[in-house]
Design an enzyme around this catalytic site. Structure first.
Site, PDB file in Angstrom:
ATOM      1  N   SER A 139       5.153  -1.815 -27.580  1.00  0.00           N
ATOM      2  CA  SER A 139       5.422  -2.364 -26.454  1.00  0.00           C
ATOM      3  C   SER A 139       5.434  -3.883 -26.506  1.00  0.00           C
ATOM      4  O   SER A 139       5.147  -4.287 -27.721  1.00  0.00           O
ATOM      5  CB  SER A 139       4.186  -2.301 -25.300  1.00  0.00           C
ATOM      6  OG  SER A 139       4.316  -3.039 -24.183  1.00  0.00           O
ATOM      7  N   TYR A 152      -5.008  -3.211 -23.004  1.00  0.00           N
ATOM      8  CA  TYR A 152      -3.846  -2.739 -23.270  1.00  0.00           C
ATOM      9  C   TYR A 152      -3.080  -3.437 -24.424  1.00  0.00           C
ATOM     10  O   TYR A 152      -2.394  -2.800 -25.215  1.00  0.00           O
ATOM     11  CB  TYR A 152      -2.993  -2.870 -21.894  1.00  0.00           C
ATOM     12  CG  TYR A 152      -1.436  -2.041 -22.103  1.00  0.00           C
ATOM     13  CD1 TYR A 152      -1.681  -0.680 -22.301  1.00  0.00           C
ATOM     14  CD2 TYR A 152      -0.459  -2.687 -22.210  1.00  0.00           C
ATOM     15  CE1 TYR A 152      -0.350  -0.028 -22.589  1.00  0.00           C
ATOM     16  CE2 TYR A 152       0.807  -2.188 -22.342  1.00  0.00           C
ATOM     17  CZ  TYR A 152       1.009  -0.547 -22.552  1.00  0.00           C
ATOM     18  OH  TYR A 152       2.231  -0.022 -22.465  1.00  0.00           O
TER      19      TYR A 152
HETATM   20  P1  NDP Z   1       4.482   7.447 -17.458  1.00  0.00           P
HETATM   21  O1  NDP Z   1       3.233   7.004 -17.121  1.00  0.00           O
HETATM   22  O2  NDP Z   1       5.508   7.475 -16.827  1.00  0.00           O
HETATM   23  O3  NDP Z   1       4.324   8.641 -18.858  1.00  0.00           O
HETATM   24  C1  NDP Z   1       3.253   8.440 -19.320  1.00  0.00           C
HETATM   25  C2  NDP Z   1       3.062   9.772 -20.124  1.00  0.00           C
HETATM   26  O4  NDP Z   1       1.998   9.831 -21.046  1.00  0.00           O
HETATM   27  C3  NDP Z   1       2.926  10.924 -19.230  1.00  0.00           C
HETATM   28  O5  NDP Z   1       3.759  12.052 -19.308  1.00  0.00           O
HETATM   29  C4  NDP Z   1       1.440  11.329 -19.359  1.00  0.00           C
HETATM   30  O6  NDP Z   1       1.294  12.588 -19.065  1.00  0.00           O
HETATM   31  C5  NDP Z   1       1.316  11.259 -20.645  1.00  0.00           C
HETATM   32  N1  NDP Z   1      -0.159  10.723 -20.946  1.00  0.00           N
HETATM   33  C6  NDP Z   1      -0.957   9.898 -20.518  1.00  0.00           C
HETATM   34  N2  NDP Z   1      -2.333   9.998 -20.888  1.00  0.00           N
HETATM   35  C7  NDP Z   1      -2.211  11.177 -21.586  1.00  0.00           C
HETATM   36  C8  NDP Z   1      -3.386  11.952 -22.414  1.00  0.00           C
HETATM   37  N3  NDP Z   1      -4.531  11.627 -22.426  1.00  0.00           N
HETATM   38  N4  NDP Z   1      -2.893  13.220 -22.942  1.00  0.00           N
HETATM   39  C9  NDP Z   1      -1.866  13.592 -22.789  1.00  0.00           C
HETATM   40  N5  NDP Z   1      -0.665  12.836 -22.339  1.00  0.00           N
HETATM   41  C10 NDP Z   1      -0.998  11.819 -21.685  1.00  0.00           C
HETATM   42  O7  NDP Z   1       4.770   5.961 -18.445  1.00  0.00           O
HETATM   43  P2  NDP Z   1       5.700   5.443 -19.476  1.00  0.00           P
HETATM   44  O8  NDP Z   1       6.813   6.466 -19.657  1.00  0.00           O
HETATM   45  O9  NDP Z   1       6.201   4.104 -19.055  1.00  0.00           O
HETATM   46  O10 NDP Z   1       4.890   5.302 -20.689  1.00  0.00           O
HETATM   47  C11 NDP Z   1       5.219   5.920 -21.898  1.00  0.00           C
HETATM   48  C12 NDP Z   1       5.104   5.188 -23.113  1.00  0.00           C
HETATM   49  O11 NDP Z   1       5.836   4.046 -23.087  1.00  0.00           O
HETATM   50  C13 NDP Z   1       3.325   4.910 -23.137  1.00  0.00           C
HETATM   51  O12 NDP Z   1       2.912   4.831 -24.355  1.00  0.00           O
HETATM   52  C14 NDP Z   1       3.521   3.420 -22.754  1.00  0.00           C
HETATM   53  O13 NDP Z   1       2.539   2.515 -23.070  1.00  0.00           O
HETATM   54  C15 NDP Z   1       4.924   2.727 -23.212  1.00  0.00           C
HETATM   55  N6  NDP Z   1       5.321   1.567 -22.936  1.00  0.00           N
HETATM   56  C16 NDP Z   1       5.765   1.774 -21.401  1.00  0.00           C
HETATM   57  C17 NDP Z   1       6.266   0.604 -20.869  1.00  0.00           C
HETATM   58  C18 NDP Z   1       6.639   0.480 -19.197  1.00  0.00           C
HETATM   59  O14 NDP Z   1       6.987  -0.687 -18.925  1.00  0.00           O
HETATM   60  N7  NDP Z   1       6.601   1.445 -18.498  1.00  0.00           N
HETATM   61  C19 NDP Z   1       6.718  -0.401 -21.643  1.00  0.00           C
HETATM   62  C20 NDP Z   1       6.292  -0.472 -23.146  1.00  0.00           C
HETATM   63  C21 NDP Z   1       5.812   0.812 -23.551  1.00  0.00           C
HETATM   64  P3  NDP Z   1       0.020  13.497 -18.153  1.00  0.00           P
HETATM   65  O15 NDP Z   1      -0.133  12.488 -17.094  1.00  0.00           O
HETATM   66  O16 NDP Z   1       0.897  14.587 -17.714  1.00  0.00           O
HETATM   67  O17 NDP Z   1      -0.878  13.805 -19.268  1.00  0.00           O
HETATM   68  C1  8X3 Z   2       4.348  -2.074 -20.868  1.00  0.00           C
HETATM   69  C2  8X3 Z   2       5.105  -3.370 -20.549  1.00  0.00           C
HETATM   70  O1  8X3 Z   2       4.820  -5.687 -20.091  1.00  0.00           O
HETATM   71  O2  8X3 Z   2       3.487  -4.201 -18.674  1.00  0.00           O
HETATM   72  O3  8X3 Z   2       3.996  -1.862 -22.162  1.00  0.00           O
HETATM   73  O4  8X3 Z   2       2.837  -4.654 -20.804  1.00  0.00           O
HETATM   74  S1  8X3 Z   2       3.911  -4.559 -20.115  1.00  0.00           S
END
Ligand code: NDP
Ligand code: 8X3
Length: 251
Positions: A139, A152
């Site tokens: 991220s 985070y």
């Molecule tokens: P979402 O919340 O839409 O998706 C997160 C996914 O992670 C879900 O499918 C969830 O599935 C799974 N997950 C969370 N905890 C667990 C667990 N304990 N075991 C198994 N699966 C888990 O978020 P994003 O798609 O945005 O996030 C995906 C990745 O991208 C993350 O690592 C996030 O930190 C990263 N990211 C996101 C950004 C953003 O702004 N959205 C920016 C930068 C990075 P379920 O709940 O079914 O278990």
């Molecule tokens: C998710 C993006 O800017 O909320 O990793 O940390 S931010």
């Protein structure tokens, strides 16, 4: 046919990657805790792209569950070409001194330990075949630190370090390691961060156009389709309106 495993495919970036790779003919192992969502995705991928999919319902924080599922993959699913370590979350947004240790544990256990538990099971399969590609979802929070997001940010800084270290450890085996570091992507991320408060989550994305899951899936598709000798180590990808982890131009 190539095989990918995507953790956290029940929503957001993981789900978008599953759809994108399926459209390009990949076989997929998809994981997450929400079985209903995984089943729905399996059916959608089968109908749209005739994708062969193996859904695995487990919590990446649980080492025992993770070992049980991933060390017992059916023989036909062991030749894994690509691991997308995507499962992750933010929980809470407040100064460290007001932080909830339950939130901290969730983030540390999922974003750091979960990623390591999954990788530990998949890396030997790639090492044996002397090929593979691991893509870790870092991220912008792994490059900079912003107020109220210390834990985070710390977990994503850990992903940054793990990605660099994995590359060092796996280079003798011809395995590529890439890290994708997005800025704001509109997914379930903020709803999860604000413990289900949809209004608060929606406010995060007001006044500018955030990235969406498909934008990240596009980047990942580009990276995985490069010639074998080319490895993109690290990519920071931001919405046009976001200049840093804490400066977003909103109108
Ligand atoms: P979402 O919340 O839409 O998706 C997160 C996914 O992670 C879900 O499918 C969830 O599935 C799974 N997950 C969370 N905890 C667990 C667990 N304990 N075991 C198994 N699966 C888990 O978020 P994003 O798609 O945005 O996030 C995906 C990745 O991208 C993350 O690592 C996030 O930190 C990263 N990211 C996101 C950004 C953003 O702004 N959205 C920016 C930068 C990075 P379920 O709940 O079914 O278990
Ligand atoms: C998710 C993006 O800017 O909320 O990793 O940390 S931010």
């Amino acid at each position: 046919m190539k095989t990918a495993i995507i953790t956290g495919a029940t929503s957001g970036i993981g789900e978008a990657c599953a759809k994108r790779l399926a459209s390009e003919g990949w076989r997929l192992i998809i994981t997450g805790r929400r079985e209903d969502k995984l089943k729905k995705l399996v059916n959608e991928l089968k109908e749209k792209f005739y994708t062969e999919t193996l859904p695995l319902v487990f919590d990446v924080r649980d080492e025992h569950q993770t070992i049980t599922y991933l060390s017992n993959l059916p023989e036909t699913w062991k030749d894994i070409d690509l691991l997308i370590n995507n499962a992750g979350l933010a929980s809470g947004l407040e100064p460290l001194q007001d932080g909830d240790t339950e939130d901290w544990n969730k983030m540390i256990d999922t974003n750091i330990k979960g990623l390591l538990y999954v990788s530990k099971q998949i890396m030997p399969l790639m090492i044996e075949r002397r090929k593979g590609h691991i893509i870790n979802l870092g991220s912008i929070a792994g490059k900079e630190v912003y107020p109220n997001g210390v834990v985070y940010c710390a977990t994503k800084h850990a992903v940054d370090a793990i990605s660099k270290g994995m590359r060092l450890d796996l280079v003798p085996y011809g395995i590529k390691v890439s890290q994708i570091c997005p800025g704001a992507v509109e997914t379930e991320f903020s709803v999860v961060r604000f413990h289900g408060d949809k209004n608060k989550a929606d406010n995060v994305y007001k006044g500018f156009t955030p990235l969406n899951g498909d934008d990240i899936a596009d980047v990942i598709a580009y990276i995985v389709n490069l010639p074998d000798h080319v490895c993109i180590n690290d990519i920071v990808v931001m919405p046009k309106a976001q200049a840093s982890a804490y400066v977003t131009h909103k109108v």
